[in-house]
Design an enzyme around this catalytic site. Sequence first.
Site, PDB file in Angstrom:
ATOM      1  N   ASP A  82      81.482  16.690  82.256  1.00  0.00           N
ATOM      2  CA  ASP A  82      82.828  17.097  82.654  1.00  0.00           C
ATOM      3  C   ASP A  82      83.678  15.865  82.973  1.00  0.00           C
ATOM      4  O   ASP A  82      83.245  14.976  83.697  1.00  0.00           O
ATOM      5  CB  ASP A  82      82.727  18.009  83.880  1.00  0.00           C
ATOM      6  N   GLU A 134      91.307  17.092  76.517  1.00  0.00           N
ATOM      7  CA  GLU A 134      92.398  17.639  77.335  1.00  0.00           C
ATOM      8  C   GLU A 134      93.723  17.037  76.913  1.00  0.00           C
ATOM      9  O   GLU A 134      93.816  15.828  76.653  1.00  0.00           O
ATOM     10  CB  GLU A 134      92.145  17.349  78.821  1.00  0.00           C
ATOM     11  N   GLY A 179      90.275  21.752  92.734  1.00  0.00           N
ATOM     12  CA  GLY A 179      89.993  21.777  94.159  1.00  0.00           C
ATOM     13  C   GLY A 179      90.109  23.153  94.784  1.00  0.00           C
ATOM     14  O   GLY A 179      90.239  24.169  94.094  1.00  0.00           O
ATOM     15  N   HIS A 208      90.712  24.685  83.410  1.00  0.00           N
ATOM     16  CA  HIS A 208      90.103  23.917  84.481  1.00  0.00           C
ATOM     17  C   HIS A 208      90.718  24.364  85.798  1.00  0.00           C
ATOM     18  O   HIS A 208      91.834  24.877  85.843  1.00  0.00           O
ATOM     19  CB  HIS A 208      90.338  22.422  84.273  1.00  0.00           C
ATOM     20  N   ASN A 230      86.305  26.660  84.010  1.00  0.00           N
ATOM     21  CA  ASN A 230      85.594  25.745  84.890  1.00  0.00           C
ATOM     22  C   ASN A 230      85.763  26.149  86.349  1.00  0.00           C
ATOM     23  O   ASN A 230      86.887  26.386  86.802  1.00  0.00           O
ATOM     24  CB  ASN A 230      86.128  24.319  84.721  1.00  0.00           C
ATOM     25  N   VAL A 231      84.653  26.209  87.064  1.00  0.00           N
ATOM     26  CA  VAL A 231      84.660  26.516  88.493  1.00  0.00           C
ATOM     27  C   VAL A 231      83.725  25.540  89.204  1.00  0.00           C
ATOM     28  O   VAL A 231      82.571  25.385  88.803  1.00  0.00           O
ATOM     29  CB  VAL A 231      84.230  27.972  88.762  1.00  0.00           C
TER      30      VAL A 231
END
Length: 284
Positions: A82, A134, A179, A208, A230-231
């Site tokens: 990642d 990305e 976050g 994300h 994504n977590v």
Amino acid sequence: MYVSMKEMLQKANRENYAVMAINCFNLETAKAVIDAAAESHAPIIVDLLQDHLKTHLDHRYLTQPIIRMAENANVEVAINLDHGQDIAFVKQCLHEGFSSVMMDASMHPLEKNIAITKEIVQFAQAYNASVEAEVGDMGAVAGNQFTSDGMYTDPEEAIHFIRATGVDCLALSYGSSHGDYPAGYRPAFRFDIVQTIKEATDLPLVLHGGSGAGRENILRSVALGINKINVGADFMKAQRNALHQQLNACPESDYPTLIHQTIEAGKTVVKEYIELSGSKNKSL
């Protein structure tokens, strides 16, 4: 059942659901993720963040045991680097056995991002590995550096990038931030960005910062073509809270018991996101 992200995301794309990618940093977190996926009969991606691998536990010591877990699982498991930003490090991870990598060169101008990503796409072919990239620049909750309008993915740039690189999936910036959001906060998503890119390319797209994004935002994202979510923060927060509760209830708890509690708490969160993403019972 150790695979790259390519085939699992192509299947998710065809069948209109998303595969969960959960940030792990040790064997216990990887076990929680893989066990949750197995119990949900869902494909899963173990995300290993470059920063964690450089500061917590070197990929040379972590990768092979997790690969063994993946090989022994009864669902498809990918291991993905990642936010790999160091080109040499990304190549090392591919050599070490990662089935997928994210080459995040989004901080560079578009054409340099394209050149760097294209190099990794070509390099990864020798390992039969998939590549994520990305376009756009996501912010972070830390320091109140939330994603702003000027950081959103430009659809035309993303479409050009996809066609120029041959990347397997693309992470977009359309409203989420990395976050743990403040209690009660829900980000506003620019769904038009996802829709425009999806209609033009039909590529698996990535969200994300899925932690705390909100049920409706995630459901709408998946409906429009997000195929990987994504977590990290929600998964780790659940484990932290489990430790806190156990120590409050029984301060003399032994360490193995505490770690076991974190695994169970982590599994619960992963299962909830698998259900929300639509990937439950989607394993081959």
